[in-house]
Design a protein around this motif. Structure first.
Motif, PDB file in Angstrom:
ATOM      1  N   ARG A 159      40.484  34.873  26.089  1.00  0.00           N
ATOM      2  CA  ARG A 159      39.646  33.660  26.419  1.00  0.00           C
ATOM      3  C   ARG A 159      38.160  33.901  26.150  1.00  0.00           C
ATOM      4  NH1 ARG A 159      41.785  29.078  28.625  1.00  0.00           N
ATOM      5  NH2 ARG A 159      40.225  28.896  29.377  1.00  0.00           N
ATOM      6  N   GLY A 160      38.359  35.634  26.001  1.00  0.00           N
ATOM      7  CA  GLY A 160      36.899  35.640  26.437  1.00  0.00           C
ATOM      8  C   GLY A 160      36.521  36.533  27.276  1.00  0.00           C
ATOM      9  N   HIS A 161      37.176  36.254  28.600  1.00  0.00           N
ATOM     10  CA  HIS A 161      36.764  36.089  29.534  1.00  0.00           C
ATOM     11  C   HIS A 161      37.159  38.164  29.952  1.00  0.00           C
ATOM     12  CE1 HIS A 161      37.921  32.251  31.033  1.00  0.00           C
ATOM     13  NE2 HIS A 161      37.663  32.130  29.548  1.00  0.00           N
ATOM     14  N   ALA A 162      36.208  38.873  30.814  1.00  0.00           N
ATOM     15  CA  ALA A 162      36.059  39.957  31.297  1.00  0.00           C
ATOM     16  C   ALA A 162      36.933  39.723  32.630  1.00  0.00           C
ATOM     17  CB  ALA A 162      34.494  40.380  31.871  1.00  0.00           C
ATOM     18  N   THR A 163      37.564  41.146  32.378  1.00  0.00           N
ATOM     19  CA  THR A 163      38.303  41.651  33.919  1.00  0.00           C
ATOM     20  C   THR A 163      37.866  42.172  34.927  1.00  0.00           C
ATOM     21  OG1 THR A 163      40.252  41.446  32.365  1.00  0.00           O
ATOM     22  CG2 THR A 163      40.535  42.869  34.166  1.00  0.00           C
ATOM     23  N   LEU A 164      37.645  42.259  36.042  1.00  0.00           N
ATOM     24  CA  LEU A 164      37.355  42.814  37.260  1.00  0.00           C
ATOM     25  C   LEU A 164      38.214  43.856  37.711  1.00  0.00           C
ATOM     26  CD1 LEU A 164      35.471  41.023  39.219  1.00  0.00           C
ATOM     27  CD2 LEU A 164      34.184  41.415  36.970  1.00  0.00           C
ATOM     28  N   LEU A 165      37.850  44.900  37.730  1.00  0.00           N
ATOM     29  CA  LEU A 165      38.523  46.233  37.620  1.00  0.00           C
ATOM     30  C   LEU A 165      38.772  46.257  39.030  1.00  0.00           C
ATOM     31  CD1 LEU A 165      38.427  48.814  34.351  1.00  0.00           C
ATOM     32  CD2 LEU A 165      40.708  46.280  34.710  1.00  0.00           C
ATOM     33  N   ASN A 166      39.625  45.580  39.746  1.00  0.00           N
ATOM     34  CA  ASN A 166      40.044  45.651  42.011  1.00  0.00           C
ATOM     35  C   ASN A 166      41.266  44.946  42.124  1.00  0.00           C
ATOM     36  OD1 ASN A 166      39.236  44.989  43.887  1.00  0.00           O
ATOM     37  ND2 ASN A 166      39.915  42.668  43.467  1.00  0.00           N
ATOM     38  N   ALA A 167      42.298  46.362  42.842  1.00  0.00           N
ATOM     39  CA  ALA A 167      43.244  45.878  42.870  1.00  0.00           C
ATOM     40  C   ALA A 167      43.301  45.793  44.552  1.00  0.00           C
ATOM     41  CB  ALA A 167      43.980  47.988  42.978  1.00  0.00           C
ATOM     42  N   ASP A 168      42.354  45.112  44.813  1.00  0.00           N
ATOM     43  CA  ASP A 168      42.200  44.889  46.443  1.00  0.00           C
ATOM     44  C   ASP A 168      42.475  43.629  46.686  1.00  0.00           C
ATOM     45  OD1 ASP A 168      41.993  44.554  49.284  1.00  0.00           O
ATOM     46  OD2 ASP A 168      39.880  45.421  49.476  1.00  0.00           O
ATOM     47  N   PRO A 169      43.005  42.776  46.842  1.00  0.00           N
ATOM     48  CA  PRO A 169      42.735  41.439  47.319  1.00  0.00           C
ATOM     49  C   PRO A 169      43.291  40.794  48.380  1.00  0.00           C
ATOM     50  CG  PRO A 169      45.897  42.696  47.719  1.00  0.00           C
ATOM     51  CD  PRO A 169      44.859  43.986  47.543  1.00  0.00           C
ATOM     52  N   ALA A 206      28.970  31.110  29.671  1.00  0.00           N
ATOM     53  CA  ALA A 206      29.432  30.893  30.338  1.00  0.00           C
ATOM     54  C   ALA A 206      31.207  30.663  30.640  1.00  0.00           C
ATOM     55  CB  ALA A 206      29.612  28.810  30.400  1.00  0.00           C
ATOM     56  N   ALA A 207      31.744  32.209  30.442  1.00  0.00           N
ATOM     57  CA  ALA A 207      33.024  32.585  30.472  1.00  0.00           C
ATOM     58  C   ALA A 207      33.159  33.219  31.819  1.00  0.00           C
ATOM     59  CB  ALA A 207      33.387  34.003  29.179  1.00  0.00           C
ATOM     60  N   PRO A 208      34.240  32.766  32.500  1.00  0.00           N
ATOM     61  CA  PRO A 208      34.290  33.232  34.230  1.00  0.00           C
ATOM     62  C   PRO A 208      35.288  34.522  34.173  1.00  0.00           C
ATOM     63  CG  PRO A 208      36.076  31.642  33.046  1.00  0.00           C
ATOM     64  CD  PRO A 208      34.841  31.608  31.888  1.00  0.00           C
ATOM     65  N   ARG A 209      35.131  35.463  34.632  1.00  0.00           N
ATOM     66  CA  ARG A 209      36.053  36.667  34.992  1.00  0.00           C
ATOM     67  C   ARG A 209      37.065  36.353  35.656  1.00  0.00           C
ATOM     68  NH1 ARG A 209      30.234  39.540  34.383  1.00  0.00           N
ATOM     69  NH2 ARG A 209      30.087  39.906  32.111  1.00  0.00           N
ATOM     70  N   ALA A 210      38.156  37.113  35.224  1.00  0.00           N
ATOM     71  CA  ALA A 210      39.591  37.348  35.993  1.00  0.00           C
ATOM     72  C   ALA A 210      39.252  38.641  36.933  1.00  0.00           C
ATOM     73  CB  ALA A 210      40.877  37.952  34.707  1.00  0.00           C
ATOM     74  N   ILE A 211      39.380  38.023  38.233  1.00  0.00           N
ATOM     75  CA  ILE A 211      40.025  39.730  38.962  1.00  0.00           C
ATOM     76  C   ILE A 211      41.340  39.608  38.823  1.00  0.00           C
ATOM     77  CG2 ILE A 211      39.324  40.378  40.736  1.00  0.00           C
ATOM     78  CD1 ILE A 211      37.922  38.348  41.874  1.00  0.00           C
TER      79      ILE A 211
END
Lengths: 101, 457
Positions: B81-91, B57-62
């Motif tokens: 924190r064990g959260h995967a990062t989404l590699l997205n530059a578009d805000p 249940a780890a959320p992801r970081a954009i």
């Protein structure tokens, strides 16, 4: 430069460009091979995304052409940068105040 | 049961310089202190998540941070924190919403205000306090945990995701450091990069490399030629410029000599011989190129001017159309490659239909489909210029048969489904496309139309 495209759906009569804005519009249209007549670029319309639909590759090309033509160096650490690039008018105004004469 | 394999988060000493901003050095210790503080503020776990993904249940970081110091802080905080990062530059809010739909519980890490209302939590990553003390021992990271997800966006609105386990990213960073001689702690290099840290190439070189090699990444603006040239002057030697053919072309055309460079590294598209020669001659620096893909990461390199073939990174095996990558296994590639007797590989070209522009990929068939979906378009085709690979500023063009519609109207419709990068320049209206009796468009027929259009103007 013309294309096979009829301009029938171009609605708004564009606001008049200042002479220096028209020069800059010609430069942008020419270096980016845009399918629009320089005179038709609305001076206050956004250059990027919705307006002319330019992107970051175009920003580099414009920076290069502006540097060559006006000897004005664009920098992105400039806080006003997004405002400078906001429209043809703002970019032209920036160039006019910074160009080497 | 064997304990789960783990790897350290970094091999940097706390007092070594990992980053520079505005001429100020930021140590690894200070950066990790900022990351540890941010980690405590990240949203709590709670969404639904599969077991192989990391902690349940780890959320992801954009992470949309443009500054590489804050991108690093945000990435390490998520890692802690064990959260995967989404590699997205578009805000853009619609993009953030679309990502959150696929990744419930996702939150945004930013270093600038996010416009509009994306409808998910937005945390501002604070600046690193240079005097902050190292946070003490850092936890080890499970080797197989997915810690980053890259995207190949192509021409469509639904990007494909590529999951990166920690061990794959660490292996690639170590291999790159070794390959480019960036592994000597006695001579730490300064990196200045023009690639966004959310692009896989930029992520590997400007986020992962500083965590695993004695390099300091420059965190300020480095997009316009004069940003980059100023940035290079502001960092100590040895300096390495990490860039793309597009930026190299602009930098060389600027005509201002850069500070002394130890090396120039380029990726995302093949470098024309003219650019490589100019860099070696005018800048006196070795021009090195990385061969990579978002799916596989960096795989091989060459010195462009002297080496036609690519030398695979340590541990990487490259076959005709796939690669064996440490930590990832066998990965299919969009290119055709030919292994050479000397252990290098020759890049033969891209597999049919796939084109690459500005480091992004698209399928011509897919673009054509989107063109035909536009109301009033009865026939149409995108055409890639012959110099697409050689000219960094090249664009696609398209022909459309659309009685009663204007090119502007069709472009406006295309803009809703096609990334701006792939929009045709120009879009030409024609009475008919030169299809043969089977309805096929031959390459020569399209090329002839393109030439006629370009000459006729």
């Amino acid at each position: 430069m013309t294309s096979g495209a009829p301009a029938s759906e171009t609605i708004a009569a564009p606001a008049a460009l200042l002479p220096q804005e028209l020069d800059l519009a010609r430069l942008i249209v020419s270096v980016l091979s845009l399918e629009v007549a320089p005179e038709e670029i609305a001076p206050e319309a956004p250059l990027f995304n919705q307006g002319l639909g330019l992107d970051s590759i175009d920003a580099l090309e414009i920076a290069l052409a502006v540097s060559k033509t006006y000897d004005v160096k664009l920098r992105s650490d400039d806080e006003r940068n997004h405002r400078i690039f906001a429209s043809l008018r703002s970019l032209s105004a920036y160039i006019e105040t910074h160009r080497a004469r | 049961m064997a304990p789960e394999a783990t790897l350290p988060l970094t091999d940097r000493r706390p007092d070594s310089v990992i980053c520079r901003r505005d001429g100020r050095a930021i140590t690894a210790g200070a950066l990790f202190a900022a990351a540890a503080a941010l980690a405590r503020r990240l949203p709590a776990d709670g969404g639904a998540e599969g077991p192989a993904e990391g902690p349940a249940a780890a959320p992801r970081a954009i992470n949309v941070c443009a500054g590489r110091d804050r991108m690093l802080v945000g990435f390490v905080a998520a890692l802690l924190r064990g959260h995967a990062t989404l590699l997205n530059a578009d805000p853009a809010p619609e993009r953030l919403r679309a990502l959150a739909e696929r990744h419930p519980g996702a939150y945004v890490l930013a270093d600038a205000p996010v416009a509009g209302d994306p409808g998910l939590p937005v945390l501002q990553v604070p600046a690193v306090a240079p005097e902050a003390a190292a946070p003490g021992p850092l936890p080890r990271i499970p080797a197989r945990r997915v810690v980053a997800i890259g995207f190949t966006s192509g021409s469509t609105g639904a990007p494909t995701e590529h999951r990166k386990p920690w061990e794959a990213l660490v292996a690639a960073a170590q291999a790159a450091a070794e390959r480019f001689g960036l592994d000597d702690p006695a001579a730490p290099a300064s990196l200045v990069a023009t690639v966004p840290p959310q692009h896989m190439y930029g992520f590997e070189t400007t986020i992962m490399l500083p965590l695993w090699a004695p390099v300091a990444i420059q965190a300020g603006a480095s997009f316009f030629p004069n940003d980059v040239l100023d940035a290079l002057e502001g960092v100590p030697a040895p300096r390495v410029l990490v860039t793309t053919p597009l930026h190299l072309r602009a930098l060389l055309a600027e005509g201002r000599a850069p500070a002394l460079l130890a090396a120039v590294i380029s990726a995302t598209a093949p470098l024309g011989p003219g650019l490589a020669e100019a860099v070696e001659r005018d800048w006196g620096a070795p021009m090195l190129e990385i061969y990579g893909a978002t799916e596989a990461g960096s795989m091989a390199s060459r010195r462009s001017l002297h080496e036609p073939d690519w030398l695979p990174y340590r541990g990487v095996g490259i076959g005709p159309d796939s690669a064996r990558i440490p930590g990832l296994g066998e990965v299919a590639l969009a290119d055709l490659l030919e292994p050479q007797p000397d252990g290098r590989v020759r890049l033969l070209g891209r597999r049919a239909d796939v084109i690459k522009l500005g480091g992004r990929r698209a399928s011509l068939a897919d673009l054509n489909r989107r063109l035909l979906e536009v109301e009033g378009v009865v026939d149409g085709a995108f055409v890639a210029p012959e110099d697409l690979a050689a000219d960094p500023a090249a664009r696609l063009m398209a022909f459309a048969v659309a009685p009663g519609r204007s090119a502007e109207a069709i472009l406006a419709a295309l803009r809703r489904t096609v990334e701006p990068l792939f929009l045709p320049r120009p879009l030409l209206l024609v009475p008919a496309l030169p299809r043969d009796r089977l309805g096929k468009l031959s390459h020569p027929a399209l090329a002839a139309m393109r030439h006629a259009a370009q000459k006729g103007g």
